[in-house]
Structures are given as structure tokens and as C-alpha cells.
Scaffold this motif. Structure first.
Motif, PDB file in Angstrom:
ATOM      1  N   ALA A  39       0.793  -1.227   0.000  1.00 36.10           N
ATOM      2  CA  ALA A  39       0.000   0.000   0.000  1.00 36.10           C
ATOM      3  C   ALA A  39       0.833   1.287   0.000  1.00 36.10           C
ATOM      4  O   ALA A  39       0.402   2.308  -0.543  1.00 36.10           O
ATOM      5  CB  ALA A  39      -0.930  -0.011   1.208  1.00 36.10           C
TER       6      ALA A  39
ATOM      7  N   THR B 126       5.441  -2.090   1.914  1.00 39.31           N
ATOM      8  CA  THR B 126       4.608  -3.108   2.569  1.00 39.31           C
ATOM      9  C   THR B 126       5.112  -3.369   3.982  1.00 39.31           C
ATOM     10  O   THR B 126       6.324  -3.376   4.226  1.00 39.31           O
ATOM     11  CB  THR B 126       4.555  -4.432   1.758  1.00 39.31           C
ATOM     12  N   SER B 127       4.159  -3.614   4.894  1.00 33.46           N
ATOM     13  CA  SER B 127       4.535  -3.910   6.280  1.00 33.46           C
ATOM     14  C   SER B 127       5.036  -5.342   6.417  1.00 33.46           C
ATOM     15  O   SER B 127       5.493  -5.733   7.492  1.00 33.46           O
ATOM     16  CB  SER B 127       3.337  -3.680   7.206  1.00 33.46           C
TER      17      SER B 127
ATOM     18  N   CYS C 276       8.328   6.225  -0.350  1.00 29.60           N
ATOM     19  CA  CYS C 276       8.637   5.498  -1.601  1.00 29.60           C
ATOM     20  C   CYS C 276       9.067   6.460  -2.705  1.00 29.60           C
ATOM     21  O   CYS C 276      10.049   6.202  -3.402  1.00 29.60           O
ATOM     22  CB  CYS C 276       7.423   4.706  -2.078  1.00 29.60           C
TER      23      CYS C 276
ATOM     24  N   PHE D  15      -3.065   0.565   5.125  1.00 33.41           N
ATOM     25  CA  PHE D  15      -3.936  -0.131   6.082  1.00 33.41           C
ATOM     26  C   PHE D  15      -3.530   0.109   7.525  1.00 33.41           C
ATOM     27  O   PHE D  15      -4.353   0.447   8.370  1.00 33.41           O
ATOM     28  CB  PHE D  15      -3.903  -1.655   5.812  1.00 33.41           C
ATOM     29  N   ARG D  16      -2.231  -0.051   7.814  1.00 28.36           N
ATOM     30  CA  ARG D  16      -1.808  -0.182   9.211  1.00 28.36           C
ATOM     31  C   ARG D  16      -1.120   1.042   9.802  1.00 28.36           C
ATOM     32  O   ARG D  16      -0.787   1.046  10.982  1.00 28.36           O
ATOM     33  CB  ARG D  16      -0.914  -1.421   9.360  1.00 28.36           C
TER      34      ARG D  16
ATOM     35  N   HIS E 197      -3.768  -9.949  -4.321  1.00 27.37           N
ATOM     36  CA  HIS E 197      -5.064  -9.844  -3.649  1.00 27.37           C
ATOM     37  C   HIS E 197      -6.179  -9.389  -4.597  1.00 27.37           C
ATOM     38  O   HIS E 197      -7.183  -8.827  -4.162  1.00 27.37           O
ATOM     39  CB  HIS E 197      -4.962  -8.893  -2.435  1.00 27.37           C
TER      40      HIS E 197
ATOM     41  N   TYR F 239      -7.442   0.929   8.718  1.00 30.23           N
ATOM     42  CA  TYR F 239      -7.902   0.281   9.957  1.00 30.23           C
ATOM     43  C   TYR F 239      -7.992   1.287  11.112  1.00 30.23           C
ATOM     44  O   TYR F 239      -8.894   1.225  11.942  1.00 30.23           O
ATOM     45  CB  TYR F 239      -6.963  -0.881  10.331  1.00 30.23           C
TER      46      TYR F 239
HETATM   47  P1  OAD Z   1       0.211  -1.921   5.293  1.00 33.41           P
HETATM   48  O1  OAD Z   1      -0.655  -0.766   5.587  1.00 33.41           O
HETATM   49  O2  OAD Z   1       0.170  -3.096   6.211  1.00 33.41           O
HETATM   50  O3  OAD Z   1       1.738  -1.470   5.222  1.00 33.41           O
HETATM   51  C1  OAD Z   1       2.129  -0.375   4.477  1.00 33.41           C
HETATM   52  C2  OAD Z   1       3.581  -0.076   4.820  1.00 33.41           C
HETATM   53  O4  OAD Z   1       3.998   0.975   3.989  1.00 33.41           O
HETATM   54  C3  OAD Z   1       3.769   0.376   6.262  1.00 33.41           C
HETATM   55  O5  OAD Z   1       4.918  -0.247   6.805  1.00 33.41           O
HETATM   56  C4  OAD Z   1       3.961   1.903   6.160  1.00 33.41           C
HETATM   57  O6  OAD Z   1       4.833   2.379   7.128  1.00 33.41           O
HETATM   58  C5  OAD Z   1       4.556   2.013   4.783  1.00 33.41           C
HETATM   59  N1  OAD Z   1       4.236   3.256   4.062  1.00 33.41           N
HETATM   60  C6  OAD Z   1       3.065   3.921   3.999  1.00 33.41           C
HETATM   61  N2  OAD Z   1       3.141   4.969   3.158  1.00 33.41           N
HETATM   62  C7  OAD Z   1       4.413   4.956   2.687  1.00 33.41           C
HETATM   63  C8  OAD Z   1       5.135   5.775   1.756  1.00 33.41           C
HETATM   64  N3  OAD Z   1       4.560   6.814   1.139  1.00 33.41           N
HETATM   65  N4  OAD Z   1       6.415   5.462   1.511  1.00 33.41           N
HETATM   66  C9  OAD Z   1       7.013   4.414   2.126  1.00 33.41           C
HETATM   67  N5  OAD Z   1       6.394   3.599   2.985  1.00 33.41           N
HETATM   68  C10 OAD Z   1       5.108   3.870   3.266  1.00 33.41           C
HETATM   69  O7  OAD Z   1      -0.079  -2.357   3.776  1.00 33.41           O
HETATM   70  P2  OAD Z   1       0.321  -3.713   3.056  1.00 33.41           P
HETATM   71  O8  OAD Z   1       1.593  -4.255   3.553  1.00 33.41           O
HETATM   72  O9  OAD Z   1       0.195  -3.469   1.609  1.00 33.41           O
HETATM   73  O10 OAD Z   1      -4.990  -7.257   2.386  1.00 33.41           O
HETATM   74  O11 OAD Z   1      -0.866  -4.638   3.526  1.00 33.41           O
HETATM   75  C11 OAD Z   1      -0.939  -5.965   3.093  1.00 33.41           C
HETATM   76  C12 OAD Z   1      -2.367  -6.401   3.038  1.00 33.41           C
HETATM   77  O12 OAD Z   1      -2.996  -6.149   4.307  1.00 33.41           O
HETATM   78  C13 OAD Z   1      -3.254  -5.653   2.074  1.00 33.41           C
HETATM   79  O13 OAD Z   1      -3.113  -6.102   0.750  1.00 33.41           O
HETATM   80  C14 OAD Z   1      -4.620  -5.899   2.610  1.00 33.41           C
HETATM   81  C15 OAD Z   1      -4.323  -5.614   4.066  1.00 33.41           C
HETATM   82  O14 OAD Z   1      -5.196  -6.097   4.989  1.00 33.41           O
HETATM   83  C16 OAD Z   1      -6.302  -7.623   2.332  1.00 33.41           C
HETATM   84  O15 OAD Z   1      -7.207  -6.827   2.463  1.00 33.41           O
HETATM   85  C17 OAD Z   1      -6.515  -9.079   2.085  1.00 33.41           C
END
Ligand code: OAD
Length: 316
Positions: A25, A234-235, A281, A36-37, A141, A43
Motif C-alpha cells: 500500500a 509493505t509492512s 517510496c 492499512f496499518r 489480492h 484500519y
Molecule cells: P500496510 O498498511 O500493512 O503497510 C504499508 C507499509 O507501507 C507500512 O509499513 C507503512 O509504514 C509504509 N508506508 C506507507 N506509506 C508509505 C510511503 N509513502 N512510503 C514508504 N512507505 C510507506 O499495507 P500492506 O503491507 O500493503 O490485504 O498490507 C498488506 C495487506 O494487508 C493488504 O493487501 C490488505 C491488508 O489487509 C487484504 O485486504 C486481504
């Protein structure tokens, strides 16, 4: 930063030729889509009280917000998912989300013939606006661009579905949301008549698409020639996607690009084999693009990017 620049240099001189990317994300937040997190993410800001849900469901959502994208809740009550996803679904229909410098960085990896595969957890489909060969993109996903019935699998027209989301699903985000009805009514499947029509994305508790498993099989066999894994935005907390970091040969380095340190619990070792470039990013990718001397190619793609990314390129 020494290890990061070593890896970039290896790309530059052609020593690294096959890169597998796992994106999340954080790649799209510059375009205006919350992750998301993080604080302020989906969330964290879930407006539970405004959702069409029973008190018992709301109580659980307050402590377990991921339930809003879980088959367990969706199979009983489709409204929380559709209400939370409404702005995202309508924004996708209007093609509001645009590429970021991060997306163009991945496109340039493809252009320079070093991108082996892009596994992307995001469902916004922005990466499909890029010039990356679609066979290299695995939507782990799913994406919002396709719509189907979660119960019987019947495909539905995406534009028609978006119009129904606009008219049938209430806006729970007040002034920040897109105006809509004050209460939600079901969107029924044209075949099974169940209210289970939704974008073809993967809910927690459901299987990933077969393309994911086929690609993993192809990319990570014994003879695999992946020589770098990049995890970007991604987290690394959702599985099985996060496992991709561990699927290369033992000596394959992992480069993490993220605003905070992630991946330690997966065994990534930023003191030895792996490298981390912390920051946004767009900022990090801009820096890497400069080191690779790809600025002109980035500039040439400026008009395809979101406003904040364009601004950064102008100031480069
Ligand atoms: P997360 O929200 O879990 O993680 C996003 C990561 O990106 C976090 O570590 C943030 O610190 C970082 N971040 C946010 N904005 C940023 C930026 N501009 N530059 C650099 N880093 C940044 O999102 P995902 O890892 O994608 O699944 O989440 C994985 C899955 O969890 C999603 O696909 C979704 C979710 O629940 C489902 O809904 C099945």
C-alpha cells in the motif's frame, strides 16, 4: 547506506538482472490512497459507529478492524465492506488514482529488462497504467477493476456495479466522502440473487488467485535466477505474500524500501545480506533513479503521474 548503493550499482553495471518485487500500500499513498496499518490508515480510521452492522459486529470491529475485509463478516453482512470500500470503488471508476514515482521506478526496471516479476498486494490497479508487461504483474489480492459474486462466482459489469455502489451504499465518511444515500440497500447477484457482489479482491479467509501460485512455482524453482528481491511499501505482515521475501536462494539479497523498518521477524538481516532504504517510496525511488541515471526517462513519464509525484520530478 553502503549496501543499498552496492545493490543499485550492481543493477547499473548489469550484475543484477532478475529482480522480483513485492509491493504494498505504501507504493500508492502518494496518489491519495491511505494504507492499512499506519496511523491515519484504513484500519486506524475505520468509522465503526457509522457502519451498517449489529452491535456485536461493531464491538468486534473496534478491536479487530481487519474483520471488515474478512469472509467471516462479509458472508453474514456485506455492508461494512461495501461502505468502507465505497470511496475507493468510486475513485477507481473515475480513474482518480494515478501512478507515483514508485510505480514509474518499477516501470523503468521493466524497461531496462531487469524486472522478472511484480507481485503486488494493492487492489487499486494503478500498476496496470504502467508500461510493465501485464504477464509480469501478479495481483496477489485481486483488483477492483473486476467484479464478481463472492458466493457463486458470477462476473458482473464493473461500471454497473460502481453505479449501484453510488446509489445503494451509504457514505460513512461525512464531508470527506462522496455524497450518497443515508442508508444502504443490498446489491444482488444477477444469478444466485445473494447480496454478495463485490470487487474481485481477496478477503481474509479466502484463497489467493491461481495466477499467484503458478507464478511462484515458475519464479522460485531450484533453477530460479532471481538475484534481488525488493519489498516496497509493505509492512510484510500479511501472508502468504510476505513469504516471497524468503523464497529466493539462500544468498539472494532483499532490499526493503519503506518508511519504517520492517521484515526483521522474517529473518531479514540489514547488517549482513539485506539492505533497507527508509523513507517515503517516492523520495527513495527518486534517489535510486538518479543513481541509475534514469532521470530523463522519469521526466518523460511525468504526465502519467499523480500531482505530488509530478511536483517532485519538476523540482528534481
Ligand atoms: P500496510 O498498511 O500493512 O503497510 C504499508 C507499509 O507501507 C507500512 O509499513 C507503512 O509504514 C509504509 N508506508 C506507507 N506509506 C508509505 C510511503 N509513502 N512510503 C514508504 N512507505 C510507506 O499495507 P500492506 O503491507 O500493503 O490485504 O498490507 C498488506 C495487506 O494487508 C493488504 O493487501 C490488505 C491488508 O489487509 C487484504 O485486504 C486481504
Amino acid at each position: 547506506m553502503g549496501r543499498v548503493y552496492d545493490l543499485i550499482n550492481k543493477i547499473k553495471v548489469g550484475e543484477i538482472k532478475n529482480i522480483i518485487v513485492l509491493a504494498g500500500a505504501g507504493l500508492s499513498t502518494a496518489s491519495g490512497i491511505p494504507d492499512f496499518r499506519s496511523p491515519g490508515g484504513l484500519y486506524d480510521t475505520l468509522p465503526v459507529d457509522a457502519l451498517t452492522a449489529s452491535e456485536v459486529q461493531k464491538k468486534r470491529l473496534r478491536v479487530e478492524p481487519t474483520l471488515v475485509v474478512d469472509i467471516e463478516l462479509f458472508s453474514k453482512n456485506q455492508f461494512p465492506y461495501l461502505e468502507v470500500r465505497r470511496p475507493f470503488i468510486l475513485g477507481t471508476k473515475e480513474k482518480r488514482w494515478k501512478m507515483t514515482i514508485g510505480h514509474i521506478f518499477l516501470e523503468l526496471l521493466h524497461k531496462h529488462d531487469v524486472l522478472k516479476r511484480l507481485y503486488i498486494q494493492n487492489i487499486d490497479g494503478i500498476e496496470h497504467h504502467s508500461l510493465i508487461d501485464p504477464v509480469k504483474i501478479i495481483n496477489v489480492h485481486g483488483t477492483l477493476n473486476k467484479v464478481s459474486c463472492e458466493h457463486c462466482g458470477t462476473e458482473h459489469d464493473a461500471d454497473e456495479f460502481c453505479s449501484l455502489v453510488e446509489t445503494n451504499i451509504k457514505n460513512i465518511y461525512g464531508d470527506l466522502g462522496i455524497p450518497g444515500p443515508t442508508s444502504s440497500t443490498n446489491i444482488l447477484c444477477k444469478k444466485c440473487r445473494k447480496p454478495a457482489v463485490k470487487p474481485k479482491t481477496v478477503l481474509f479467509g479466502r484463497n489467493l488467485p491461481s495466477e499467484y501460485f503458478n507464478a511462484i512455482q515458475e519464479d522460485f524453482t531450484d533453477s530460479n535466477d532471481c538475484d534481488l528481491i525488493i519489498a516496497i511499501g509493505t509492512s510484510l505482515s500479511v501472508f502468504p505474500a510476505a513469504n516471497i521475501c524468503q523464497m529466493g536462494r539462500k544468498d539472494v539479497p532483499r532490499l526493503v524500501i519503506n518508511s519504517q523498518v520492517v521484515g526483521a521477524e522474517l529473518g531479514l538481516d540489514f547488517e549482513q545480506q539485506d539492505a533497507i532504504f527508509t523513507g517515503l517510496c517516492d523520495e527513495v525511488c527518486l534517489e535510486i533513479i538518479k543513481k541509475l541515471n534514469w532521470q530523463d526517462e522519469l521526466r518523460a513519464r511525468s504526465s502519467a503521474m499523480c500531482a505530488s509525484s509530478q511536483k517532485m520530478v519538476e523540482m528534481m
